[in-house]
Scaffold this motif. Structure first.
Motif, short mmCIF file in Angstrom:
data_model
loop_
_atom_site.label_atom_id
_atom_site.label_comp_id
_atom_site.label_asym_id
_atom_site.label_seq_id
_atom_site.Cartn_x
_atom_site.Cartn_y
_atom_site.Cartn_z
N SER A 35 0.97 -1.14 0.13
CA SER A 35 -0.13 0.24 0.09
C SER A 35 0.99 1.25 0.12
N ILE A 36 0.61 2.27 -0.67
CA ILE A 36 1.15 3.46 -0.74
C ILE A 36 0.41 4.81 -0.68
N GLY A 37 0.83 5.85 -0.07
CA GLY A 37 0.08 6.93 -0.24
C GLY A 37 -0.79 7.28 0.90
N GLN A 38 -1.29 6.26 1.68
CA GLN A 38 -2.44 6.57 2.61
C GLN A 38 -3.50 7.46 2.20
N GLY A 39 -3.86 7.26 0.78
CA GLY A 39 -4.97 8.24 0.29
C GLY A 39 -4.62 9.67 -0.18
N ALA A 40 -3.24 9.82 0.25
CA ALA A 40 -2.88 11.30 -0.26
C ALA A 40 -2.48 11.49 -1.86
N TYR A 41 -2.15 9.97 -2.11
CA TYR A 41 -1.86 9.91 -3.67
C TYR A 41 -2.05 8.81 -4.17
N GLU A 42 -2.15 8.18 -5.38
CA GLU A 42 -2.34 6.73 -5.69
C GLU A 42 -1.27 6.16 -6.57
N GLY A 43 -0.04 6.89 -6.87
CA GLY A 43 0.93 6.24 -7.32
C GLY A 43 2.13 7.04 -7.25
N LEU A 44 3.50 6.41 -7.70
CA LEU A 44 4.68 6.84 -7.75
C LEU A 44 5.08 7.07 -9.15
N ILE A 45 6.11 8.24 -9.35
CA ILE A 45 6.56 8.40 -10.49
C ILE A 45 7.98 9.08 -10.24
N GLY A 46 8.99 8.64 -11.19
CA GLY A 46 10.09 9.15 -11.05
C GLY A 46 10.41 10.76 -11.16
N VAL A 47 11.39 11.34 -10.82
CA VAL A 47 11.76 12.56 -11.24
C VAL A 47 12.59 12.90 -12.20
#
Length: 274
Positions: free
Chosen positions: A262-274
């Motif tokens: 699980s990621i984000g705890q509701g603050a976001y739904e995914g991860l992207i590189g920078v």
């Protein structure tokens, strides 16, 4: 002490805007500019009314006013209670710094109705900057992907007949790429991926998930090796979306993987590189 209502309004509108913006950044959300400006202006107006009618500065009414500002600024965000709590912590941090500066300078910087800075603008800017930084440090557990550099953006991802807007966090630790094409990988929450794939993914390994997919879906999916701090690594199920658009309308050529945790705890739904 002579209090000028126009100065009182401007200072409190500025401080309320800074507090709301800091809470939004710490919560990993993007607040709309017009909502932020309107909410900050109402905060300045409340300070003026509090100076005219001191009864409005009673603690219960001030609490309700703060909640009202949060609801106006963050009304459409999920986890509103969490954002309100962040706002309260940041506001308390700012007020504490103002009180400390008041004691150090011998000037009165706080009134019962709000802030009143009869000092050079440099002091105001310093108080806001230090308060923002202190809030980030105190909440580093919440902003674990970078207390002072936490940034999100919204991607519009389309897969087949399904399309959804996904809030993703810019994560310096996400350097995943598809082995064959070298395309960057956007890691999605399981529920978000299921919504796009229009199918329920079984719990278990990524290979088991791939095997359970219908043949037409499996043809557009694959397995992606990954390594993460504190784990032995493994495989992630990924799929090739039809299109991914950034908020400015530009296309992002990438693939989407299903997070193993699980990621984000509701603050976001995914991860992207920078």
């Amino acid at each position: 002490m002579v209090v000028y209502l126009d100065v009182l309004f401007a200072v409190n509108a500025l401080m309320d805007g800074a507090t709301l913006l800091a809470a939004a950044r710490l919560g990993g959300v993007q607040v709309r500019k017009m909502r932020l400006i309107f909410s900050a202006a109402l905060g300045g107006g409340y300070a003026v009314l509090g100076a005219v009618w001191p009864v409005l500065t009673l603690a219960p009414l001030r609490l309700l006013a703060g909640l009202g500002l949060c609801m106006i600024a963050f009304g459409r965000e999920r986890h509103l209670a969490r954002l309100c709590a962040l706002y309260g912590v940041v506001a308390a941090s700012f007020a504490g710094l103002a009180a400390a500066l008041s004691a150090a300078s011998g000037r009165r910087l706080l009134l019962s109705c709000g802030y009143y800075f009869a000092v050079p603008i440099q002091v105001l800017v310093l108080a806001a900057a230090v308060g923002y930084a202190a809030s980030g440090i105190l909440l580093c557990g919440d902003a674990k992907h970078g207390a002072l550099h936490r940034e999100t953006e919204t991607l519009t991802i389309r897969f087949g007949t399904r399309q959804t807007a996904v809030r993703v966090l810019h994560d310096t630790g996400n350097d995943l790429t598809e082995p064959v094409s070298g395309k960057p990988v956007v890691v999605l929450e399981r529920k978000t991926a299921e919504c796009l794939l229009d199918t329920k993914l079984p719990f278990g390994s990524a290979s088991a998930q791939l095997t359970a997919l219908p043949e037409n879906l499996a043809a557009r999916c694959g397995l992606l090796p990954f390594h993460a701090v504190g784990t032995d690594g493994g495989l992630l199920l990924y799929f090739r979306p039809d299109s991914v658009l950034r908020a400015d309308g530009t296309a992002l050529d990438c693939v989407c993987a299903v997070s193993a945790v699980s990621i984000g705890q509701g603050a976001y739904e995914g991860l992207i590189g920078v």
